[in-house]
Scaffold this active site. Structure first.
Site, PDB file in Angstrom:
ATOM      1  N   GLY A  26      10.311 -12.787  21.731  1.00  0.00           N
ATOM      2  CA  GLY A  26      10.677 -12.830  22.497  1.00  0.00           C
ATOM      3  C   GLY A  26      11.154 -14.139  22.619  1.00  0.00           C
ATOM      4  O   GLY A  26      12.008 -14.766  23.509  1.00  0.00           O
ATOM      5  N   SER A 274      -3.219  -9.476   3.397  1.00  0.00           N
ATOM      6  CA  SER A 274      -1.287  -9.235   2.810  1.00  0.00           C
ATOM      7  C   SER A 274      -1.700  -8.778   2.506  1.00  0.00           C
ATOM      8  O   SER A 274      -1.151  -9.029   1.019  1.00  0.00           O
ATOM      9  CB  SER A 274      -1.064 -10.708   3.072  1.00  0.00           C
ATOM     10  OG  SER A 274       0.364 -10.596   2.921  1.00  0.00           O
ATOM     11  N   ARG A 321       5.436   0.111   0.847  1.00  0.00           N
ATOM     12  CA  ARG A 321       4.214   0.703   2.026  1.00  0.00           C
ATOM     13  C   ARG A 321       3.376   2.381   1.825  1.00  0.00           C
ATOM     14  O   ARG A 321       1.940   2.188   1.572  1.00  0.00           O
ATOM     15  CB  ARG A 321       3.536  -0.264   3.225  1.00  0.00           C
ATOM     16  CG  ARG A 321       3.800  -2.054   2.873  1.00  0.00           C
ATOM     17  CD  ARG A 321       3.513  -2.623   3.890  1.00  0.00           C
ATOM     18  NE  ARG A 321       3.774  -4.155   3.509  1.00  0.00           N
ATOM     19  CZ  ARG A 321       3.518  -4.578   4.931  1.00  0.00           C
ATOM     20  NH1 ARG A 321       4.122  -4.478   6.070  1.00  0.00           N
ATOM     21  NH2 ARG A 321       3.807  -5.906   4.368  1.00  0.00           N
TER      22      ARG A 321
END
Length: 680
Positions: A26, A274, A321
């Site tokens: 955005g 992470s 992943r």
């Protein structure tokens, strides 16, 4: 005929564009619009600096090749589409990979405190699905640093006055007006189905307002809370995407949901650890003896099974992943190899993520942000104890369908109004809310890149669309905005009057537990049939809810019911899409259909909301093509995936290694040379 003034409507109002969402996508869209001289109204459910982008940890990808490994944007393109199992249209990915180095350098100039090498160069770490050091990072808080840097740029535009074509200041008008604490309810559509603004609710006063805009861009993130507990913020319900989907926007590849392999299990939510932990040398293992009861730090090397390294010697702990999550799931659920928990005194569905062999100085410099989170919520020192982790829902590769215009070079035509456009004219989308850049599986650290690149593409596209708009939204009169506001006010009043016996929070808990259990790592058709039936049941029960809060100000109970209905709609899109896709591709894995089926399923799932449609699709119409318009010109798009740049082939991470990386780099170099020769 286009509007006469780019800045002012015929009724002498400043023509503004609306961006919903204050995260990386955005904010970047806002910046690019302001650079094009377009005033913007920015809406955010929370303060911009609390947008979910702030939670990103590991880094942002860019093939700068400072380590001389032979990396390049071409290799980045190939590894991204390969990691996504070839479900992503390749021209947008090519554009993203080519823009990535410039994006990182731009962020560096903005003041992002990236880690650097002793020579002063930007440092890069490895991430999953690649054999190259491609990920720039700011410790383990990269998302926060990027978000704050972009927010500072937007804040600058909040102080800059709007000027007309002659350079005359328009008093009282700033380039950016920020509306924080506003919940997006719906897009305002005119009689031709063109987006003309939005309806939003001030979550402090509960006032519902309609706002005109010459175009609307959604950058509202993913639907992680549909799964109850995930790594996402509690604001990530997917309500905005669900709302416009119900208004006619196409939802693409909804079944493609990423499960991150390493998170901290928790009763309230699942906190991410992470991929950067593995990128810096972290090792995943379980004890070889399933009856092992010693603490992780007390288990000697000979009694440890580093199962990812043994099965994938080239990538080791940095396989993509989807593969890592399935391997962890296999160890815990199928082989019953979960580790012994000293607190519960039983084996849990957890594996070890071990950093204890790395120097403390290195960990403090590069990973302190995530290690502090682990220590705070688990109560163990990760510097001296292997961390206990398990997979968690993390990201949606699917989202609102958006278009693109391919250039002659195979990338994107920058400034084309088709880029990032949904099938609702005037409505655009960028960031995780769209489906464009990751296919069936996202490579780590491509998310921050795709958010920023999506915004960089959406801004110029919207500026072009607005420039050629036949009639400004600010010249339509108040009637369509009053009607849209009244419709949402009536919906809200109905919610406030709900007095049934069902508890909306309990229903959400049921939904989340079911989706987390049955629609994540492994999917079975018989189970999915039950899931879809349960979703229908939950929707019926949701109509019998009792509102938990009737307060006229800062009411949280009533808006939650609205979000619940929207989450149920998205859950159905995810589950029915998974039921239909009878193959295994990326994060979508069906043991009954283990192979990828390119003949039938190398296609984008295009879902339209059609409550009256039967045939077992539960109110969803699946289409093979879309017809829409931009500035009155007809557009046509199909579900065929553009694979013209990288030929689909089987994913074989087990046999990949340094030799494969060298071959990929050499092939990419040859491809680039051919492209250069063709343009000379």
């Amino acid at each position: 005929m286009a509007s006469k003034s780019i800045l002012k409507s015929e009724s002498n109002k400043v023509r503004r564009v609306i961006v919903v969402g204050g995260g990386l996508a955005g904010l970047t869209t806002v910046i690019k619009l302001c650079e094009a001289g377009v005033p913007v109204d920015l809406f955010s459910l929370v303060p911009v600096k609390r947008s979910h982008s702030v939670c990103a940890q590991g880094g942002i990808n860019a093939s700068v090749n400072t380590k001389g490994e032979g990396d390049s944007p071409q290799v980045h393109l190939e590894e991204t589409v390969y990691g996504g199992d070839f479900l992503a249209n390749q021209p947008p990915v090519k554009g993203m990979a080519e823009a990535a180095p410039g994006i990182v350098f731009m962020l560096d100039r903005m003041g992002v405190p990236f880690n650097r090498t002793p020579e002063g160069l930007l440092d890069f770490r490895r991430f999953g699905g690649t054999l190259f050091h491609r990920t720039a990072f700011a410790g383990a808080t990269t998302g926060q640093q990027l978000l704050y840097a972009l927010d500072e740029q937007v804040r600058r535009y909040e102080t800059i006055d709007v000027e007309d074509e002659r350079g005359v200041v328009v008093r009282g008008e700033k380039m950016v007006r920020k509306f924080e604490w506003y919940d997006f309810l719906s897009v305002v559509l005119d009689d031709a189905g063109i987006a003309r603004g939005i309806v939003a609710q001030d979550v402090k006063t509960m006032e519902i307002e309609a706002f005109p805009g010459d175009a609307v861009c959604l950058a509202t993130g993913g639907p992680g809370i549909v799964f109850g507990r995930s790594t996402n913020s509690v604001i990530n319900t997917g309500t905005a995407a669900s709302s416009v989907y119900q208004q006619g926007a196409c939802y693409a590849n909804g079944e493609c949901i990423q499960v991150h392999p390493t998170a901290i299990p928790g009763a309230d939510k699942l906190r991410l650890i992470s991929e950067s932990a593995r990128g810096e040398g972290g090792r995943v293992w379980v004890p070889r003896d399933p009856n092992e009861t010693r603490r992780g730090r007390d288990v000697p090397e000979k009694d440890r099974e580093y199962f990812l390294e043994e099965k994938y010697p080239g990538y080791g702990n940095l396989v993509p992943r989807d593969i890592a999550s399935r391997e962890l799931f296999l160890k815990c659920f199928h082989e019953k190899r979960g580790i012994f928990n000293q607190g519960s005194k039983k084996n849990e569905n957890e594996v070890y993520l071990d950093l204890t062999h790395l120097p403390r100085e290195t960990l403090e410099k590069k990973l302190s942000g995530i290690l502090e989170i682990y220590e705070k919520f688990v109560g163990e020192d990760p510097y001296t104890n292997p961390m206990r982790v398990f997979p968690a829902v993390h990201y949606s590769m699917g989202g609102l369908w958006v278009d693109f215009e391919r250039s002659a070079s195979g990338s994107l035509v920058l400034g084309s109004p088709r880029n990032q456009a949904t099938n609702i004219e005037g409505l655009y989308a960028a960031g995780e809310v769209d489906y464009q850049y990751h296919g069936a599986n996202r490579l780590g650290a491509n998310s921050l890149l795709s958010c920023i690149y999506g915004g960089m593409v959406a801004g110029p596209a919207i500026a072009t669309y607005r420039k050629n708009l036949a009639k400004s939204s600010f010249d339509l009169g108040d009637n369509i905005f009053k009607q849209a506001r009244k419709r949402e006010e009536q919906n809200y009043e109905r919610i406030l009057k709900m007095d049934g016996k069902e508890n909306p929070y309990r229903l959400h808990e049921e939904l989340g537990e079911m989706m987390l259990r049955d629609v994540t790592i492994e999917r079975h058709n018989a189970t999915l049939d039950k899931v879809i039936g349960k979703i229908d049941e939950l929707e019926d029960r949701a109509r019998k809810c009792g509102v938990t809060d009737k307060a006229p100000h800062a009411n949280q109970g009533a808006p939650f019911i609205r979000h619940l209905f929207n989450m149920i709609v998205i859950a159905r899109v995810i589950a029915v899409g998974a039921r239909r896709r009878d193959e295994s591709r990326g994060a979508h894995f069906k043991p009954e259909f283990r192979d990828r089926n390119d003949a039938d399923w190398l296609k984008t799932t295009l879902a339209l909301h059609k409550p009256g449609v039967g045939g077992g699709n539960h109110g969803i119409e699946y289409v093979s093509s879309l017809d829409y318009s931009i500035n009155g010109k007809p557009m046509h798009a199909t579900n065929q995936v553009d694979t013209s740049l990288v030929k689909p082939r089987a994913r074989k991470y087990e046999t990949a290694g340094a030799a494969a990386a060298t071959a990929t780099a050499q092939a990419a170099t040859k491809t680039e040379k051919k492209a250069e020769e063709a343009t000379q």
